[in-house]
Design an enzyme around this catalytic site. Structure first.
Site, PDB file in Angstrom:
ATOM      1  CG  HIS A   1       1.125  -2.848  -7.700  1.00 35.16           C
ATOM      2  ND1 HIS A   1       1.178  -3.674  -6.604  1.00 35.16           N
ATOM      3  CD2 HIS A   1       2.058  -3.316  -8.555  1.00 35.16           C
ATOM      4  CE1 HIS A   1       2.112  -4.588  -6.788  1.00 35.16           C
ATOM      5  NE2 HIS A   1       2.660  -4.402  -7.968  1.00 35.16           N
ATOM      6  CG  ASP A  41      -0.676  -3.954  -3.791  1.00 30.94           C
ATOM      7  OD1 ASP A  41      -1.286  -3.474  -4.760  1.00 30.94           O
ATOM      8  OD2 ASP A  41       0.454  -4.464  -3.905  1.00 30.94           O
ATOM      9  CB  SER A  97       3.323  -7.323  -9.000  1.00 29.83           C
ATOM     10  OG  SER A  97       4.272  -6.534  -8.358  1.00 29.83           O
TER      11      SER A  97
END
Length: 473
Positions: free
Chosen positions: A201, A234, A316
């Site tokens: 992402h 992911d 992230s």
């Protein structure tokens, strides 16, 4: 558990913290196949959508004909990206945010600095007079340190020692789409060839012709390109263009050996503040997490490491380290609070962060480097995504009208049928479809697992050899 990924859209690293904006709430998926395919009955290929739990309030009254699966219900968001996804329910990261005006921030900083200097001048002068008088009358009793902070030796096992060694091998990633949207996230050096591992992402905006850069703590910035990305896991791998020859890959640990209570160190760029280090412990293991960016994209599933180390949008893709500086996970999602228990605006750390175990991420990264495509393990049966806590039920109808149990697939060969409720995979308790998907994805195609299921009120056990599916589509 459903979480928000820290950031789907990843804003460029701002000099000032980004201004939060609301992101659209994610829709709850209807079902997912254990193949990782959505549907009231999704094929238990072990494939679902990525990244830091079983989804809550997910209904699977009707199969969803498309793959990958729909986004999970509002919940944890991708926990680490000032990446710009919205911190709303189920957001991977933070929503795209414009940095606060530098001028305004600078003015405020200047005002604070001046006030501090004035106060310091007055206090300092007063303090000197009092100290001088005291010295003349009674003699000073203060004790000065023999060494200053810069002279202190920081051992390798200390947080400072680990950070000093790991920071030079982490990067702040800026991803921008062709339309100019994007945000920031984090990544770390995977090998000496210039491969950087991060979250899917984080780089999603730059996949189709966008712009991607990676900046090291020393200020050196490199253009980069996406080598491969796996929506379901992911995980993504990017490669630096004109990579320097002195890259130092971070040492990969063994996430299977991690224990609850172990110390953790997270590195990232929360809200665009690059090279930030936070600490905590492993709060739990094998935590089923379903997360999305809150923008309507498909969900990600993982059997995550839970940590209370502060993880925010921008973290992230960054490494979660153990006390020795070994990478044990990739920071990916966070649980946020807000309306109804889940955030609908900019998310922030509440001590519930989730990381993809490095053993799984390493396997995925190596596949992406070698082939450019992810490979998912599967059992070949559609399972309900209802949050029932009773197990993962094989549905009566498969995705898009397909058979709920794939003919000739692993589940069919093992004798599994529609209506069977899977309650354990090896020694892992299965309480829902998303939990089953996350557990299947911790394995590789060809692995043999033991499945415990209920049929007609009776419990049965069967061995299943996992099949495979290539790609996210």
């Amino acid at each position: 558990m459903s979480t928000e990924n820290e950031g789907t859209a990843v804003p460029p690293a701002p000099s000032a913290p980004p201004v939060p904006v609301d992101a659209p709430a994610a829709q709850a998926p209807q079902g997912e196949s254990a193949h990782g395919q959505p549907a009231h009955g999704q094929h238990a290929h072990g494939q679902g959508a990525p990244g830091d739990a079983a989804q809550q309030g997910v209904s699977s009254s009707a199969p969803d004909p498309s793959w990958p699966p729909p986004p999970p219900p509002a919940g944890p968001s991708y926990g680490g990206g000032g990446d710009g996804s919205g911190g709303g329910p189920g957001a991977w990261g933070s929503s795209y945010q414009q940095p606060a005006p530098k001028r305004r921030r600078g003015g405020l900083a200047a005002a604070i600095l001046i006030a501090a200097l004035v106060a310091g001048g007055v206090g300092g002068g007063l303090g000197y007079t009092l100290a001088k008088d005291n010295d003349e009358s009674t003699g000073s009793t203060t004790v000065s340190a023999s060494t200053s902070g810069g002279d202190v030796k920081r051992d390798a096992g200390t947080v400072a020692g680990v950070a000093a060694k790991a920071l030079p091998s982490t990067v702040t990633i800026e991803a921008e789409s062709t339309s100019g949207e994007g945000g920031t996230g984090t990544g770390f050096v995977f090998d000496k060839q210039g491969h950087i591992v991060t979250n899917n992402h984080v780089v999603a905006d730059a996949v189709d012709g966008g712009k991607l850069t990676a900046t090291f703590p020393n200020g050196k910035k490199y253009d980069a390109e996406v080598v491969g990305h796996a929506q379901g896991y992911d995980v993504a791998v990017v490669k630096l263009k004109n990579a320097p020859g002195d890259l130092k890959p971070l040492t990969l640990g063994n996430s299977d050996k991690v224990a609850v209570g172990d110390s953790t160190i997270a590195i990232g760029a929360p809200f665009g503040l690059s090279d930030t280090v936070t600490t905590g412990i492993i709060s739990a293991k094998n935590r089923p997490v379903a997360s999305s960016d809150g923008s309507g994209s498909q969900a990600s599933y993982m059997s995550a490491l839970q940590t209370d180390a502060s993880i925010n949008p921008g973290n992230s893709g960054g490494p979660l380290l153990d006390a020795q500086g070994n990478v044990i996970g990739i920071n990916s999602a966070i649980q946020s609070t807000g309306n109804g228990g889940f955030g609908t605006g900019q998310s922030g750390s509440i001590g519930l962060g989730f990381a993809i175990p490095i053993n799984q991420a390493k396997y995925v990264a190596q596949e992406l480097i070698e082939t450019g495509k992810p490979v998912y393990a599967k059992i070949g049966a559609s399972v309900s995504l209802d949050d029932s806590s009773k197990g993962a039920q094989i549905t009566e109808q498969g995705a898009g009208g397909a058979a709920p149990v794939e003919p000739g697939g692993p589940a069919a060969k093992a004798g599994l049928k529609p209506g069977d409720v899977i309650t354990k995979l090896d020694d892992r308790v299965i309480d829902s479809g998303p939990t089953l998907i996350g557990e299947i994805w911790t394995h590789k195609p060809g692995d043999k697992v033991t499945i415990t299921y209920e049929r007609g009120g009776k419990q049965h056990t069967v061995d299943v050899t996992l099949g495979s599916r290539v790609g996210d589509s």
